[in-house]
Scaffold this active site. Structure first.
Site, PDB file in Angstrom:
ATOM      1  CG  ASP A  43      -2.156  -0.902   0.966  1.00 41.24           C
ATOM      2  OD1 ASP A  43      -2.662  -0.929  -0.176  1.00 41.24           O
ATOM      3  OD2 ASP A  43      -2.571  -1.581   1.918  1.00 41.24           O
TER       4      ASP A  43
ATOM      5  CG  ASP B 240      -7.658  -3.052  -3.112  1.00 31.33           C
ATOM      6  OD1 ASP B 240      -8.150  -3.955  -3.799  1.00 31.33           O
ATOM      7  OD2 ASP B 240      -8.034  -2.786  -1.974  1.00 31.33           O
TER       8      ASP B 240
HETATM    9  N1  GLY Z   1      -7.340  -1.016  -0.165  1.00 29.96           N
HETATM   10  C1  GLY Z   1      -8.310  -1.418   0.738  1.00 29.96           C
HETATM   11  C2  GLY Z   1      -9.696  -1.028   0.396  1.00 29.96           C
HETATM   12  O1  GLY Z   1      -9.994  -0.511  -0.657  1.00 29.96           O
HETATM   13  O2  GLY Z   1     -10.524  -1.232   1.270  1.00 29.96           O
END
Ligand code: GLY
Length: 391
Positions: A111, A169
């Site tokens: 992330d 994501d």
């Molecule tokens: N990246 C985590 C979400 O979109 O909840």
């Protein structure tokens, strides 16, 4: 004559937004953001705590810098500085950005795009602060350690009962790697981003262009073992925020590579999203497009905000008479209605209400989410500057 008078009076009644090229209430959102963020930074002075959402008891939910959401509040402050050009927002953005530096050596998460590029990345674009550039390059190196050539993708999670999970994501990290390739002159970052995209493109979408959330790979053979969900309703359903990440991710991939296959996928993902939101009176997605309790299922305003911002960029590339800009305006207008946009002083100083973080875990359901606000501000800025937009 009477007809002209009625039109003139209607324009005046709608206020200044109706007289600009905007068909969105940009000033209403900007004014709200200034009031909310001013109140927030006066009340919560610890810039090592990052607002994320609201707890079940209604109190503010904050995190340290190591959570995936830490970069969105500084990123929103940078956007407010970009929109208003007021020094106070630059100072606040600098203050909330600094505490995320420690994440530059974090190799345990994918992330880092959300955490570092939204904070330091926006800061670098707006200030040309070279310290930010060095921090960002170290972070990009950390992110690159999670790429394994056998799979051809960046590993998303180190937790859960997966072999090698790659979630939708994760596409949102690729912009950061494309930037790192340009900033460092090291083409390896570009190659990692492109390889990840090609692996994703092969397996992410169903025939109807809805997306799977989690692709689980065999880390040795590099083949996909399972296609699953974690935050959606079912392995066969479409998690609404995941689909928005997909639209955004493939639009950026086309921007950075000019490879038409990514543009085609961005359009197909957008068309699926819009085919679902067109069925909803106010166009704001339910948390999963196949949630079993529609129409009483919780919404996900964050999905609408992410998609709106992506659709504005996509409309730049999708040829004449494409629907994406007007569809973005439709989403933004709905988000700016009283149903979704908070009143000043309320909503723990977030802008949007009614997002859903993780419904299967019953966590952050029907709450404000800091990332919804970030993409709303981004969408507002993109829409207002559409004619001259460059990325
Ligand atoms: N990246 C985590 C979400 O979109 O909840």
């Amino acid at each position: 004559m009477k007809f002209i008078l009625i039109i003139l009076l209607s324009c005046l009644a709608l206020g200044s937004d109706a007289q600009t090229p905007d068909a969105i209430p940009a000033q209403k959102v900007i004014k709200l953001a200034e009031l909310q963020y001013q109140a927030y930074i006066e009340k919560y002075t610890n810039s090592n705590q990052y607002p994320r959402s609201t707890n079940p008891d209604g109190s503010l939910y904050t995190t340290g810098s190591g959570q995936w959401t830490s970069g969105f509040f500084p990123g929103s402050l940078w956007y407010l500085y970009r929109i208003t050009n007021k020094t106070q927002w630059r100072q606040a953005a600098e203050k909330w950005t600094q505490g995320i530096e420690s994440q530059k050596s974090n190799t345990s998460t994918h992330d880092l795009g959300f955490m570092l590029y939204n904070s330091f990345g926006n800061g670098l674009k707006l200030t040309n602060n070279q310290t930010y550039k060095n921090i960002l390059l170290q972070g990009a190196n950390s992110l690159a350690t999670r790429f394994h050539p056998e799979v051809g993708a960046i590993k998303s999670w180190d937790f859960g009962s997966y072999s090698y999970p790659v979630i939708v994501d994760n596409l949102m990290n690729l912009e950061y790697l494309f930037w790192a390739a340009k900033a460092s002159g090291n083409a390896a970052f570009y190659k990692i981003a492109e390889a990840h995209a090609n692996t994703d493109l092969k397996d992410r979408f169903r025939a109807d262009n809805s997306s799977y959330h989690v692709l689980d790979y065999d880390p040795v053979a590099g083949i996909v073992l399972r296609k699953l969900t974690a935050q959606g309703y079912a392995n066969s359903s479409c998690w609404a925020r995941g689909q928005a990440w997909g639209i955004y991710g493939y639009t950026v991939l086309y921007r950075e590579t000019k490879n038409i296959k990514y543009l085609e996928q961005a359009k197909k993902a957008a068309d699926y999203f819009l085919s679902q939101t067109d069925k909803i009176a106010d166009h704001i997605p339910y948390w999963d497009f196949q949630a079993p309790d529609i129409p009483s299922a919780p919404r996900d305003a964050s999905s609408a905000a992410i998609a709106a911002s992506a659709l504005i960029e996509l409309s730049k590339y999708a040829g004449t008479n494409n629907p994406y800009l007007s569809k973005a305006a439709q989403l933004i207008n709905s988000l700016c209605s009283d149903k979704y946009l908070a009143k000043a002083g309320a909503n723990n100083y977030f802008l949007l209400m009614h997002s859903t973080g993780n419904m299967p875990s019953k966590s952050e359901v029907d709450v404000p989410e800091v990332y919804a606000d970030y993409y709303l501000l981004e969408a507002i800025w993109r829409y207002q500057n559409y004619a001259t937009l460059s990325f």
